[in-house]
Write a protein that holds these residues in place. Sequence first.
Motif, PDB file in Angstrom:
ATOM      1  N   ASN A 101       0.829  -1.199   0.000  1.00  0.00           N
ATOM      2  CA  ASN A 101       0.000   0.000   0.000  1.00  0.00           C
ATOM      3  C   ASN A 101       0.867   1.253   0.000  1.00  0.00           C
ATOM      4  OD1 ASN A 101       0.645   0.832   2.684  1.00  0.00           O
ATOM      5  ND2 ASN A 101      -0.845  -0.613   3.495  1.00  0.00           N
ATOM      6  N   ASN A 102       0.248   2.385  -0.267  1.00  0.00           N
ATOM      7  CA  ASN A 102       0.986   3.643  -0.380  1.00  0.00           C
ATOM      8  C   ASN A 102       1.686   4.018   0.913  1.00  0.00           C
ATOM      9  OD1 ASN A 102       0.525   4.052  -3.085  1.00  0.00           O
ATOM     10  ND2 ASN A 102      -1.317   5.250  -2.766  1.00  0.00           N
ATOM     11  N   ASN A 103       1.139   3.638   2.059  1.00  0.00           N
ATOM     12  CA  ASN A 103       1.802   3.959   3.326  1.00  0.00           C
ATOM     13  C   ASN A 103       3.181   3.320   3.409  1.00  0.00           C
ATOM     14  OD1 ASN A 103      -0.295   5.559   4.230  1.00  0.00           O
ATOM     15  ND2 ASN A 103      -1.324   3.867   5.272  1.00  0.00           N
ATOM     16  N   VAL A 104       3.318   2.129   2.883  1.00  0.00           N
ATOM     17  CA  VAL A 104       4.619   1.455   2.879  1.00  0.00           C
ATOM     18  C   VAL A 104       5.594   2.222   1.982  1.00  0.00           C
ATOM     19  CG1 VAL A 104       5.837  -0.660   2.236  1.00  0.00           C
ATOM     20  CG2 VAL A 104       3.640  -0.794   3.431  1.00  0.00           C
ATOM     21  N   HIS A 105       5.124   2.663   0.821  1.00  0.00           N
ATOM     22  CA  HIS A 105       5.977   3.432  -0.081  1.00  0.00           C
ATOM     23  C   HIS A 105       6.420   4.743   0.572  1.00  0.00           C
ATOM     24  CE1 HIS A 105       5.238   0.717  -3.373  1.00  0.00           C
ATOM     25  NE2 HIS A 105       3.934   0.860  -3.222  1.00  0.00           N
ATOM     26  N   ILE A 106       5.505   5.395   1.250  1.00  0.00           N
ATOM     27  CA  ILE A 106       5.816   6.656   1.920  1.00  0.00           C
ATOM     28  C   ILE A 106       6.842   6.431   3.023  1.00  0.00           C
ATOM     29  CG2 ILE A 106       4.841   8.476   3.388  1.00  0.00           C
ATOM     30  CD1 ILE A 106       2.229   8.107   1.661  1.00  0.00           C
TER      31      ILE A 106
END
Length: 69
Positions: free
Chosen positions: A2-7
């Motif tokens: 998910n995007n939180n992991v990328h962030i």
Amino acid sequence: MNNNVHIEAARAALARAAWVYGQAPAYGQEAVSDLLADLRHFCAVTGLDFAACHAASVRYFIEETGGAS
């Protein structure tokens, strides 16, 4: 992923770069620009094509977010 992991991965890269320079972590535009410049230096020394990496990152971003910025 998910995007939180990328962030969080980006935040960790910025923090690590600051640590290497002996600075406190920073997460603003200048810190991002400095990290990108460092990646350009890394690519030049290792023979990687930064432009190709950048183009791939744009594709990944579009796929992961549906093109939202």
